[in-house]
Design a protein around this motif. Sequence first.
Motif, PDB file in Angstrom:
ATOM      1  N   ARG A 165       0.870  -1.182   0.000  1.00  0.00           N
ATOM      2  CA  ARG A 165       0.000   0.000   0.000  1.00  0.00           C
ATOM      3  C   ARG A 165       0.905   1.229   0.000  1.00  0.00           C
ATOM      4  N   GLN A 166       0.831   2.014  -1.082  1.00  0.00           N
ATOM      5  CA  GLN A 166       1.769   3.117  -1.250  1.00  0.00           C
ATOM      6  C   GLN A 166       1.042   4.382  -1.695  1.00  0.00           C
ATOM      7  N   THR A 167       1.711   5.513  -1.460  1.00  0.00           N
ATOM      8  CA  THR A 167       1.230   6.813  -1.923  1.00  0.00           C
ATOM      9  C   THR A 167       2.260   7.408  -2.866  1.00  0.00           C
ATOM     10  N   VAL A 168       1.789   7.924  -3.994  1.00  0.00           N
ATOM     11  CA  VAL A 168       2.650   8.543  -5.000  1.00  0.00           C
ATOM     12  C   VAL A 168       2.136   9.955  -5.251  1.00  0.00           C
ATOM     13  N   ARG A 169       3.039  10.918  -5.199  1.00  0.00           N
ATOM     14  CA  ARG A 169       2.680  12.319  -5.459  1.00  0.00           C
ATOM     15  C   ARG A 169       3.503  12.803  -6.650  1.00  0.00           C
ATOM     16  N   LEU A 170       2.836  12.923  -7.787  1.00  0.00           N
ATOM     17  CA  LEU A 170       3.495  13.321  -9.023  1.00  0.00           C
ATOM     18  C   LEU A 170       3.419  14.829  -9.206  1.00  0.00           C
ATOM     19  N   ALA A 171       4.435  15.382  -9.867  1.00  0.00           N
ATOM     20  CA  ALA A 171       4.360  16.765 -10.325  1.00  0.00           C
ATOM     21  C   ALA A 171       3.492  16.773 -11.575  1.00  0.00           C
ATOM     22  N   LEU A 172       2.301  17.341 -11.475  1.00  0.00           N
ATOM     23  CA  LEU A 172       1.328  17.271 -12.561  1.00  0.00           C
ATOM     24  C   LEU A 172       1.785  18.143 -13.727  1.00  0.00           C
ATOM     25  N   LEU A 173       1.982  17.506 -14.872  1.00  0.00           N
ATOM     26  CA  LEU A 173       2.487  18.186 -16.061  1.00  0.00           C
ATOM     27  C   LEU A 173       1.534  17.957 -17.218  1.00  0.00           C
ATOM     28  N   GLY A 174       1.210  19.037 -17.912  1.00  0.00           N
ATOM     29  CA  GLY A 174       0.428  18.907 -19.122  1.00  0.00           C
ATOM     30  C   GLY A 174       1.294  18.446 -20.282  1.00  0.00           C
ATOM     31  N   GLU A 175       0.679  18.271 -21.418  1.00  0.00           N
ATOM     32  CA  GLU A 175       1.408  17.805 -22.592  1.00  0.00           C
ATOM     33  C   GLU A 175       2.461  18.835 -23.000  1.00  0.00           C
TER      34      GLU A 175
END
Length: 419
Positions: A165-175
Amino acid sequence: MMQVFVYILVVTAVVLSGRSSTAFSPPTRRSSSTLRHPFPSSASSSSSSSSSSSSLLRMSTGANEEVRKLLAKARALREEAALMSGKSIEEMERERWAEKELGRERLAATEAARREREADVASRRTSSSYGMNEARLVPAPDDAPSQARQAASAVERAYADGLVRQTVRLALLGEGEGVHDEPNEWPGGARQMYREAGRPMTESLLREIRAYAADASSSSSSSSSSSSSSPSSDVSNRAPPEVTAEDILDFDGSAVITARAAAGSHGDVKAIVFPNTDTKYLGDIETISREVGPDRLLLLVNPFWKDVESWGFNILAPNGKRRAKEVIFDEGYDVTYAALRFSARGEDCLALKSYPYDWQLYAYREDPRWFNRKVPIWLGSSKDEPSYSQFSELLNGRPEFKMNKNMRQMQRMMGNDDQ
């Protein structure tokens, strides 16, 4: 004439003497009958005390009568419930106490499991292998594909260490956006975030992850080694999975994204994207966790909370914080990958976490050799999630950032070296 004048003086003296005696006459004493007593008599005090004691007695008698009525009403309700259930009151009392004991045992078991998991993580961190790797420098990703590959590697390492069970926090990037670019403000809200960044980046992440349950993978590997089709089995393990998405709440931009492994269900991975502190998501997480099972991987991608205190008090869900602790924080969901972008001292910064290594701290600076290009400069590392003040302190100690961004731009416009 003289006699008349003397007569007038005598009359005047007599009149004046009469007025002075009247004006300065001593005050008369009041009779003792007109004096008021400041304290009540003993008879009046005894009468008031007796009246107060009688009123208190009546109040206590009324309170006892009210308590007796409530107890009788409660007993009548218990008898009615027992009659409807076909059980006696004693049996219902025993069942109620048994349920309480069962709840205490479950709570104790959950607490023991949490302590055991924390001790296991602590032992791994103090092991020699972790000590060799914790100082490793993790490079800053450039764009969404490199971030997906980096996050997938961190998730696979954590899964190999038993974190299902893990949490991932991505830097949200558009195209077409890069990590070094200015963060997108997302004027369309959560829907736009999910449509343009959350869903495509999570799907890309799940296509990179290969996480097979230990018991299933060992049995499949043993069976494949005894058969002649082991090369095809290895190829299927490396084949990209089939990724599907199912919305939870459209206006929240939340969804469940599933990766079905080509080698079988033992390699399936699920990810819940953008869950928030609404108690509905606690039920969804609990249900999906049961469906996934104790051996397969479940991810929370960019949840809208920081810790259990994010729930606070909600009059519509008074037990929300307790439920969140039981469903999420007692079950693990450690942050195994995070790329957090923010500004400190006016500089674009990145805090990068990749399991099992420490947090890596970067700041972006203009590349003097290329126009409109930024390069990441490593500032240091931290065992815990860094703060703004920590970034500011590190920036103040670096010669590359002795001038702020505006001063560096002015120096370049004047043709001077901004180093």
